[in-house]
Write a protein that holds these residues in place. Structure first.
Motif, PDB file in Angstrom:
ATOM      1  N   VAL A 156       0.872  -1.166   0.000  1.00  0.00           N
ATOM      2  CA  VAL A 156       0.000   0.000   0.000  1.00  0.00           C
ATOM      3  C   VAL A 156       0.919   1.229   0.000  1.00  0.00           C
ATOM      4  O   VAL A 156       1.944   1.230   0.680  1.00  0.00           O
ATOM      5  N   GLY A 157       0.564   2.235  -0.780  1.00  0.00           N
ATOM      6  CA  GLY A 157       1.437   3.400  -0.832  1.00  0.00           C
ATOM      7  C   GLY A 157       0.925   4.482  -1.749  1.00  0.00           C
ATOM      8  O   GLY A 157      -0.256   4.475  -2.154  1.00  0.00           O
ATOM      9  N   THR A 158       1.814   5.404  -2.059  1.00  0.00           N
ATOM     10  CA  THR A 158       1.455   6.596  -2.848  1.00  0.00           C
ATOM     11  C   THR A 158       2.440   6.789  -4.004  1.00  0.00           C
ATOM     12  O   THR A 158       3.647   6.685  -3.803  1.00  0.00           O
ATOM     13  N   VAL A 159       1.869   7.073  -5.161  1.00  0.00           N
ATOM     14  CA  VAL A 159       2.658   7.454  -6.328  1.00  0.00           C
ATOM     15  C   VAL A 159       2.499   8.962  -6.531  1.00  0.00           C
ATOM     16  O   VAL A 159       1.376   9.473  -6.517  1.00  0.00           O
ATOM     17  N   VAL A 160       3.625   9.667  -6.698  1.00  0.00           N
ATOM     18  CA  VAL A 160       3.603  11.080  -7.073  1.00  0.00           C
ATOM     19  C   VAL A 160       4.270  11.183  -8.434  1.00  0.00           C
ATOM     20  O   VAL A 160       5.398  10.704  -8.621  1.00  0.00           O
ATOM     21  N   GLY A 161       3.565  11.771  -9.395  1.00  0.00           N
ATOM     22  CA  GLY A 161       4.129  11.810 -10.733  1.00  0.00           C
ATOM     23  C   GLY A 161       3.851  13.109 -11.454  1.00  0.00           C
ATOM     24  O   GLY A 161       2.948  13.868 -11.107  1.00  0.00           O
ATOM     25  N   ILE A 162       4.657  13.340 -12.461  1.00  0.00           N
ATOM     26  CA  ILE A 162       4.451  14.474 -13.366  1.00  0.00           C
ATOM     27  C   ILE A 162       4.482  13.934 -14.785  1.00  0.00           C
ATOM     28  O   ILE A 162       5.360  13.143 -15.127  1.00  0.00           O
ATOM     29  N   ARG A 163       3.485  14.321 -15.574  1.00  0.00           N
ATOM     30  CA  ARG A 163       3.531  13.999 -17.001  1.00  0.00           C
ATOM     31  C   ARG A 163       3.880  15.276 -17.751  1.00  0.00           C
ATOM     32  O   ARG A 163       3.177  16.278 -17.643  1.00  0.00           O
ATOM     33  N   SER A 164       4.986  15.225 -18.487  1.00  0.00           N
ATOM     34  CA  SER A 164       5.476  16.413 -19.184  1.00  0.00           C
ATOM     35  C   SER A 164       5.343  16.240 -20.687  1.00  0.00           C
ATOM     36  O   SER A 164       5.493  15.137 -21.200  1.00  0.00           O
ATOM     37  N   PRO A 165       5.069  17.352 -21.411  1.00  0.00           N
ATOM     38  CA  PRO A 165       4.887  17.238 -22.862  1.00  0.00           C
ATOM     39  C   PRO A 165       6.193  16.926 -23.579  1.00  0.00           C
ATOM     40  O   PRO A 165       7.275  17.230 -23.079  1.00  0.00           O
ATOM     41  N   GLU A 166       6.074  16.341 -24.747  1.00  0.00           N
ATOM     42  CA  GLU A 166       7.243  15.939 -25.543  1.00  0.00           C
ATOM     43  C   GLU A 166       8.198  17.104 -25.770  1.00  0.00           C
ATOM     44  O   GLU A 166       9.418  16.926 -25.756  1.00  0.00           O
ATOM     45  N   PHE A 167       7.634  18.306 -26.016  1.00  0.00           N
ATOM     46  CA  PHE A 167       8.513  19.427 -26.362  1.00  0.00           C
ATOM     47  C   PHE A 167       9.416  19.859 -25.200  1.00  0.00           C
ATOM     48  O   PHE A 167      10.368  20.611 -25.401  1.00  0.00           O
ATOM     49  N   SER A 168       9.121  19.377 -23.998  1.00  0.00           N
ATOM     50  CA  SER A 168       9.902  19.797 -22.834  1.00  0.00           C
ATOM     51  C   SER A 168      11.065  18.854 -22.524  1.00  0.00           C
ATOM     52  O   SER A 168      11.751  19.030 -21.514  1.00  0.00           O
ATOM     53  N   GLN A 169      11.280  17.858 -23.384  1.00  0.00           N
ATOM     54  CA  GLN A 169      12.375  16.906 -23.129  1.00  0.00           C
ATOM     55  C   GLN A 169      13.694  17.665 -22.917  1.00  0.00           C
ATOM     56  O   GLN A 169      14.050  18.538 -23.713  1.00  0.00           O
ATOM     57  N   GLY A 170      14.398  17.320 -21.856  1.00  0.00           N
ATOM     58  CA  GLY A 170      15.666  17.994 -21.561  1.00  0.00           C
ATOM     59  C   GLY A 170      15.480  19.036 -20.473  1.00  0.00           C
ATOM     60  O   GLY A 170      16.319  19.201 -19.592  1.00  0.00           O
TER      61      GLY A 170
END
Lengths: 238, 238
Positions: A156-170
């Motif tokens: 049992v736990g927590t996921v913290v995530g960010i989804r970033s757009p392709e153009f922001s790679q780097g």
């Protein structure tokens, strides 16, 4: 105080790829920019996960602890998370299915940044925790070639995530970048793989992106364009 | 109120490359984010230059005028400019020599954003002003293939520019992005070439970058990665 769901990021991902692990922003300052997010620590000493205003450091020996305000981070991405939508997983879902479920609930937002929180019961969890480095620093791609990984059958736990757009790679990690910590706050790391048995998913769109760039010589001398190469980042952060 | 020398940018350059010229941010709102900067207007109706809190629109018929607060911009980059350093040009300097002079005065800042203001007497000025578009919009690269250009032999005026690091190509214009307006505020545009007879140069480092992303469908459907291609941007904005 920064507005809710403004993404505040210290430095850029390509600087980590270039092996810039020194100094950075204090946890005290980053807490004034967000209560939720992911990152790492000085000398690349483990994975950061933050939610509900608590910041944890998950280290390569498998330990996890609360972070002191005086710790520093060479890369962190945080926000004052305020959910805009929440939904339940309807069946056992692997990582790809979770990402597709999130995509269904965030239509027409491919070029926006999305904050993601998942609380629930997970299985087949594989995480890595980057090990503390000493100088001369290797770049992140090389470090993650030999990274300690941990596998947990069921937690049992927590996921913290960010989804970033392709153009922001780097600048950030294009696509999904998720960290996990167990309910007992003792196990976790940067997610390589995970499945949800049952979880509540909360999402918010971050349309305001605030990046604080380092101004020191090391940062300014790095070839950040070279270190923005998509394949290397996917290998290191995928 | 935004801090001095925080770069506030509405949208990303690749969105202009993709032909997204609608709507955007109002001049009233952008004025709350900066008193100095460059940009364009709805339907790509000319070049924006701002300094000392005044915003001007330089159109493809060669005219220039103050902008009303209700005008909107699909791309603008502004700051509350506070000079950190100023210096004089010591001899007649062409564009490359001006850029080298600025580089000498901003050592070890290759990966930072620099705001630049130059006031003085200039010669051999070549500017372009993008013409107002109608739907279906062509991308910026195609528009600038047939852009009206103007040449002025000698003018007193002001250059407002931003120097952006290589890694930001697509988000901004990597390298120098300069606009010019004459002292009588009647002539100017996006600088293609310029020489200084004598000018005062003022610079400031912008370590905080705030990007407001559009959240509409058109923005989210655009292939911004494709439209971040360096060669196309250099051709359109160089």
């Amino acid at each position: 105080m920064t507005d809710n769901n403004t993404l505040y990021q210290y430095s850029v991902l390509s600087a980590l790829m270039a092996g810039l692990y020194d100094g950075g922003i204090s946890i005290e300052e980053i807490k004034s920019k967000g209560d939720f997010g992911v990152g790492t620590f000085e000398e690349l000493d483990g994975e950061m996960i933050a939610f509900d205003g608590e910041f944890y450091q998950m280290r390569s020996d498998g330990s996890a602890r609360r972070v002191s305000d005086s710790s520093t981070s060479p890369f962190a991405a945080v926000t004052f998370f305020k959910e805009e939508k929440s939904f339940n997983t309807l069946c056992r879902s692997n990582k790809l299915q979770l990402q597709e479920l999130i995509l269904e609930h965030t239509p027409d937002q491919n070029n926006n940044f999305i904050a993601i929180r998942m609380d629930g019961e997970f299985e087949d969890i594989i995480v890595r925790t980057v090990p503390k480095q000493s100088k001369p620093y290797k770049g992140l791609a090389e470090v993650t070639n030999n990274q300690p990984t941990f596998r947990f059958d069921r937690l049992v736990g927590t996921v913290v995530g960010i989804r970033s757009p392709e153009f922001s790679q780097g600048i950030s990690v294009a696509g999904h970048h998720w960290h996990f910590i167990s309910e007992d706050r003792k196990r976790g790391g940067h997610i390589i793989d995970i499945s949800a048995i049952q979880a509540v998913v909360r999402v918010a769109t971050m349309k305001d992106i605030h990046i604080r760039l380092p101004i020191d010589k090391h940062f300014n001398k790095a070839d950040l364009l070279k270190h923005s190469a998509s394949e290397a980042i996917k290998k290191a952060e995928g």
